[in-house]
Scaffold this active site. Sequence first.
Site, short mmCIF file in Angstrom:
data_model
loop_
_atom_site.label_atom_id
_atom_site.label_comp_id
_atom_site.label_asym_id
_atom_site.label_seq_id
_atom_site.Cartn_x
_atom_site.Cartn_y
_atom_site.Cartn_z
N HIS A 1 32.54 35.86 42.55
CA HIS A 1 33.47 36.45 43.52
C HIS A 1 33.33 37.96 43.57
O HIS A 1 33.38 38.62 42.54
CB HIS A 1 34.92 36.11 43.15
CG HIS A 1 35.29 34.70 43.44
ND1 HIS A 1 36.59 34.27 43.48
CD2 HIS A 1 34.53 33.61 43.72
CE1 HIS A 1 36.62 32.98 43.78
NE2 HIS A 1 35.39 32.56 43.91
N TYR B 1 46.45 36.61 45.40
CA TYR B 1 47.64 36.93 44.61
C TYR B 1 48.75 37.26 45.61
O TYR B 1 48.61 38.22 46.38
CB TYR B 1 47.40 38.16 43.73
CG TYR B 1 46.48 37.92 42.55
CD1 TYR B 1 45.09 37.94 42.68
CD2 TYR B 1 47.00 37.70 41.27
CE1 TYR B 1 44.26 37.74 41.59
CE2 TYR B 1 46.18 37.51 40.16
CZ TYR B 1 44.81 37.52 40.33
OH TYR B 1 44.00 37.33 39.25
N PRO C 1 49.10 36.34 32.29
CA PRO C 1 47.83 35.96 32.92
C PRO C 1 47.53 36.66 34.25
O PRO C 1 46.44 36.48 34.80
CB PRO C 1 47.99 34.45 33.14
CG PRO C 1 49.46 34.22 33.14
CD PRO C 1 50.07 35.23 32.24
N LYS D 1 42.95 38.48 31.94
CA LYS D 1 42.24 39.15 30.85
C LYS D 1 42.16 38.37 29.54
O LYS D 1 41.37 38.72 28.66
CB LYS D 1 42.93 40.50 30.54
CG LYS D 1 42.78 41.53 31.63
CD LYS D 1 41.36 42.06 31.66
CE LYS D 1 41.05 42.85 32.90
NZ LYS D 1 39.90 42.40 33.64
N TYR E 1 40.04 45.12 36.99
CA TYR E 1 39.95 43.67 37.19
C TYR E 1 38.57 43.13 36.80
O TYR E 1 38.48 42.11 36.11
CB TYR E 1 40.26 43.33 38.66
CG TYR E 1 40.57 41.87 38.86
CD1 TYR E 1 41.86 41.39 38.69
CD2 TYR E 1 39.56 40.96 39.19
CE1 TYR E 1 42.15 40.05 38.85
CE2 TYR E 1 39.84 39.61 39.35
CZ TYR E 1 41.13 39.16 39.18
OH TYR E 1 41.41 37.83 39.32
C1 PHB Z 1 42.92 30.81 37.02
O1 PHB Z 1 42.08 30.50 37.87
O2 PHB Z 1 43.32 30.00 36.18
C2 PHB Z 1 43.47 32.18 37.03
C3 PHB Z 1 42.94 33.12 37.89
C4 PHB Z 1 43.46 34.41 37.89
C5 PHB Z 1 44.49 34.75 37.06
C6 PHB Z 1 45.01 33.81 36.17
C7 PHB Z 1 44.50 32.51 36.16
O3 PHB Z 1 45.01 36.00 37.09
#
Ligand code: PHB
Length: 391
Positions: free
Chosen positions: A72, A201, A293, A297, A385
């Site tokens: 990505h 997000y 989460p 990280k 990120y």
């Molecule tokens: C996930 O795909 O499980 C995932 C992706 C991004 C995050 C947390 C979990 O910030």
Amino acid sequence: MKTQVGIIGAGPAGLLLSHLLHLQGIESILIENRSRTYIESRVRAGVLEQGTVNTLNEAGVGERMRKEGLLHHGIELSFHNKRHRINMHELTDGRAITVYGQQEVVKDLVKARLVAGGQLLFEVEDVSVHNLDSNQPKIRFRKDGEEQEIACDFIGGCDGFHGICRPSIPAGVLQVFERVYPFGWLGILAQSKPPSEELIYCHHERGFALFSMRTPEITRLYIQCTPDEDIANWPDDRIWHELELRLGADESIQLQEGKILQKGVTPMRSFVVEPMQYGRLFLAGDAAHIVPPTGAKGMNLAVADIRHLSRALGGYYQNNRTDLLEQYSATCLRRVWRSEHFSWWMTALLHRFPDYTPFQQRLQLSELEYVTSSRAASTSLAENYVGLPMN
Ligand code: PHB
Ligand code: APR
């Protein structure tokens, strides 16, 4: 039993440590209290930084990740029901992230250890550690009803947040830094096409939501909920309805419903202990620190710790060096605190805080607008990120 490094916990940290030690000719025994099937099917995080991908490739365990992992180059932030793309690739000189489930990393590492004849003991019970401040620490446990003891030179405490290693360090040695958030995430794995090729997000007045994926057919979704949410309150219909609302779906994006394969609630906390070492016990990964989460990280930090620990142990066995072991905690903690800050910041930016005043809510929206419109601000998000190139 006797070995050079005794490792407790078969998560990404413990497994990678045992593999990287093996590549340097250092022997280890790894013990895990769950079964192999359990650790290989536990659904956890799924975003790998470039540095994590490089480590796995260099260690020779990246073949399936290169085939099945999804590369990505950007993420989207949604607020006021409108999506804004952060072009990480362009903002970070071509860096990217790879979406590949943590349990897939675990499977690849278990396989590599077994192929190499590594000693992995699953379903052990009553694990305890002893003589940590001596030159020969010991691990005791029960396996198939029999008491066992491993004498080792060092112990890798890779047993996660709820493990026994950290609590075995005498009182007064560790300084604890902690923040518990007034919400959790309801995580869902569903048999449906992800709504977008990239992660979304979502900031929403009803609460945060995240749209991620595992494969082009399997989506991974999260909904902000209360920290002690009863899963029984979330029948499938409610989940899809809530996701639809928080995504702010319009004609450009479609949320496809599908069979829900798994769901669970994770509370959110930030947690660090200093130092990450006591005598010959070295803590790594979730045993030493937890991040919420939102910044993706957790697994990356575990891998970064292990890079340092395996290098430090290599220096000890190959060149009699103790300096890298002595610096282990301080070296790791620099990256840990950077990730702690970033994860706390992403969490504060995107969630609905029950105690926020209208003033704080306006500040949050203003910051979202700034982050998605200023090149300087989006670069800051993007470089954190994808992972800062810290050693
Ligand atoms: C996930 O795909 O499980 C995932 C992706 C991004 C995050 C947390 C979990 O910030
Ligand atoms: N004895 C043996 N094994 C134990 C014990 C014990 N007393 N206690 C816990 N374990 C095992 C757990 O069953 C688990 O398999 O230790 C392992 C720890 O693994 P993780 O929790 O995956 O932690 P870590 O390897 O540090 O990886 C960090 O995990 O929680 C996620 O998001 C986090 O991605 C991050 C990653």
